[in-house]
Design a protein around this motif. Sequence first.
Motif, mmCIF file in Angstrom:
data_model
loop_
_atom_site.group_PDB
_atom_site.id
_atom_site.type_symbol
_atom_site.label_atom_id
_atom_site.label_comp_id
_atom_site.label_asym_id
_atom_site.label_seq_id
_atom_site.Cartn_x
_atom_site.Cartn_y
_atom_site.Cartn_z
ATOM 1 N N ALA A 151 3.433 -7.101 5.038
ATOM 2 C CA ALA A 151 3.138 -6.212 3.623
ATOM 3 C C ALA A 151 1.855 -5.562 3.338
ATOM 4 O O ALA A 151 1.755 -4.951 2.331
ATOM 5 C CB ALA A 151 3.047 -7.541 2.456
ATOM 6 N N LEU A 152 1.238 -5.315 4.505
ATOM 7 C CA LEU A 152 -0.081 -4.716 4.498
ATOM 8 C C LEU A 152 0.286 -3.335 4.978
ATOM 9 O O LEU A 152 0.882 -2.795 5.756
ATOM 10 C CB LEU A 152 -1.242 -5.621 5.505
ATOM 11 C CG LEU A 152 -1.384 -7.008 5.040
ATOM 12 C CD1 LEU A 152 -2.449 -7.737 6.034
ATOM 13 C CD2 LEU A 152 -1.803 -7.282 3.709
ATOM 14 N N ASP A 153 -0.974 -2.477 4.438
ATOM 15 C CA ASP A 153 -0.735 -1.224 5.041
ATOM 16 C C ASP A 153 -1.238 -0.885 6.279
ATOM 17 O O ASP A 153 -1.973 -2.000 6.777
ATOM 18 C CB ASP A 153 -1.588 -0.202 3.954
ATOM 19 C CG ASP A 153 -3.087 -0.439 4.193
ATOM 20 O OD1 ASP A 153 -3.792 -0.656 4.893
ATOM 21 O OD2 ASP A 153 -3.803 -0.755 2.768
ATOM 22 N N LEU A 154 -1.088 0.115 6.604
ATOM 23 C CA LEU A 154 -1.265 0.274 8.542
ATOM 24 C C LEU A 154 -2.799 -0.102 8.785
ATOM 25 O O LEU A 154 -3.101 -0.848 9.622
ATOM 26 C CB LEU A 154 -1.101 1.597 8.917
ATOM 27 C CG LEU A 154 -1.399 1.981 10.343
ATOM 28 C CD1 LEU A 154 -0.628 1.166 11.335
ATOM 29 C CD2 LEU A 154 -1.297 3.433 10.774
ATOM 30 N N LYS A 155 -3.877 0.499 8.133
ATOM 31 C CA LYS A 155 -5.092 0.448 8.289
ATOM 32 C C LYS A 155 -5.628 -1.191 8.096
ATOM 33 O O LYS A 155 -6.238 -1.730 9.223
ATOM 34 C CB LYS A 155 -6.041 1.271 7.428
ATOM 35 C CG LYS A 155 -6.296 2.528 7.821
ATOM 36 C CD LYS A 155 -7.118 2.934 8.752
ATOM 37 C CE LYS A 155 -7.303 4.420 9.017
ATOM 38 N NZ LYS A 155 -8.182 4.814 10.225
ATOM 39 N N LEU A 156 -5.131 -1.741 7.180
ATOM 40 C CA LEU A 156 -5.472 -3.269 6.843
ATOM 41 C C LEU A 156 -4.668 -4.052 7.963
ATOM 42 O O LEU A 156 -5.421 -5.059 8.563
ATOM 43 C CB LEU A 156 -5.021 -3.652 5.575
ATOM 44 C CG LEU A 156 -5.545 -4.853 4.849
ATOM 45 C CD1 LEU A 156 -7.070 -5.213 5.072
ATOM 46 C CD2 LEU A 156 -4.904 -5.155 3.522
#
Length: 355
Positions: A165-170
């Motif tokens: 559920a997290l974006d790529l960078k995170l």
Amino acid sequence: MTGTVINIDRVVKRFGTFTALHEVSLDIAENEFFTLLGPSGCGKTTLLRCIAGFEPVSGGQIRLHGEDIAPLPPFKRPVNTVFQHYALFPHMTVLENVMFGLQRLGWSVVDAEGRAKQALELVHLSQFLKRRPGQLSGGQQQRVALARALAPEPKVLLLDEPLSALDLKLRQAVRMELKQIQRETGIAFVFVTHDQEEALTMSDRIAVMSDGHVQQIGAPREIYEAPANRFVADFIGETNLIEVPVLGISDGMAEVSLPGGRALRCPTPLSRAVGQGVLSLRPERIDLCPASEADLTVIATDQVYLGTDIQLKAQLAGGQEMTVRLQNAEATRLPERGTEVGLKLEAGAARLLSA
């Protein structure tokens, strides 16, 4: 890594007439980051749920330190699970969320608070004790769920796609945090993902799964460099799969005839010669060269700019497509579309697999 913490022995799981797991066997070592990797529907989450006790097995055994845990309900198994959806209590503070499970296990308020604070310090959230989940970012919520699962000091921590559920960078940042936490705690982590990059960067070992079967188990480098079959080669990383005649196999080495007629020796997991095989060629192990020195001759069809590198799309004389990856600095060497290109295979570029 030392001894075995989990032994999965010929585990079968059926849902009615559908078999989700076909006699799956594998061992997970103490202090190991072990990943179950595969596409959706391959059985990886089902296997995780069987370890946790959320699904009963239809056959086989799951042992924890040698003890059959099949009769034990989930709350009596010394394992905890971090789910894709963190299921934090929105009306509780971060500290209360982590304390809740400990108090349900019979810990006193004082002891539960002390242990919860230690777990939150481990995941770098000590400054957010009084916040509620709705006041946190997705990555912070994920770390609260991780602290809650780590607080009782389970022998095994199960993680079911917790980063999806997290974006790529995170996601990239949390990967490294998870690996560091696993090293610090010494707890065996069993991580489920469909993301090959996650598996390669975090794992001590990987089990690649497909259609309820384990296709290969090994260290990330072994899985990538020496895939056991066509499925693993195609699923892990990027590869070219080229059909070739097999001239002979001996002592783990095959001799094949490349398109264009040139002979090539390469490693293979196959033990005997077959008429036709599939050559797996990693795109980053192929370089451009003069046609007179080429292992393969292709026609350039397209270029794809990827920032750090460039994909050169090409086609063999028989129509099979190929991809070559070149560093961005080599862009001046790229051929025009429609021109003939010579390709040189670097050492380790090729591996013969069954068709």
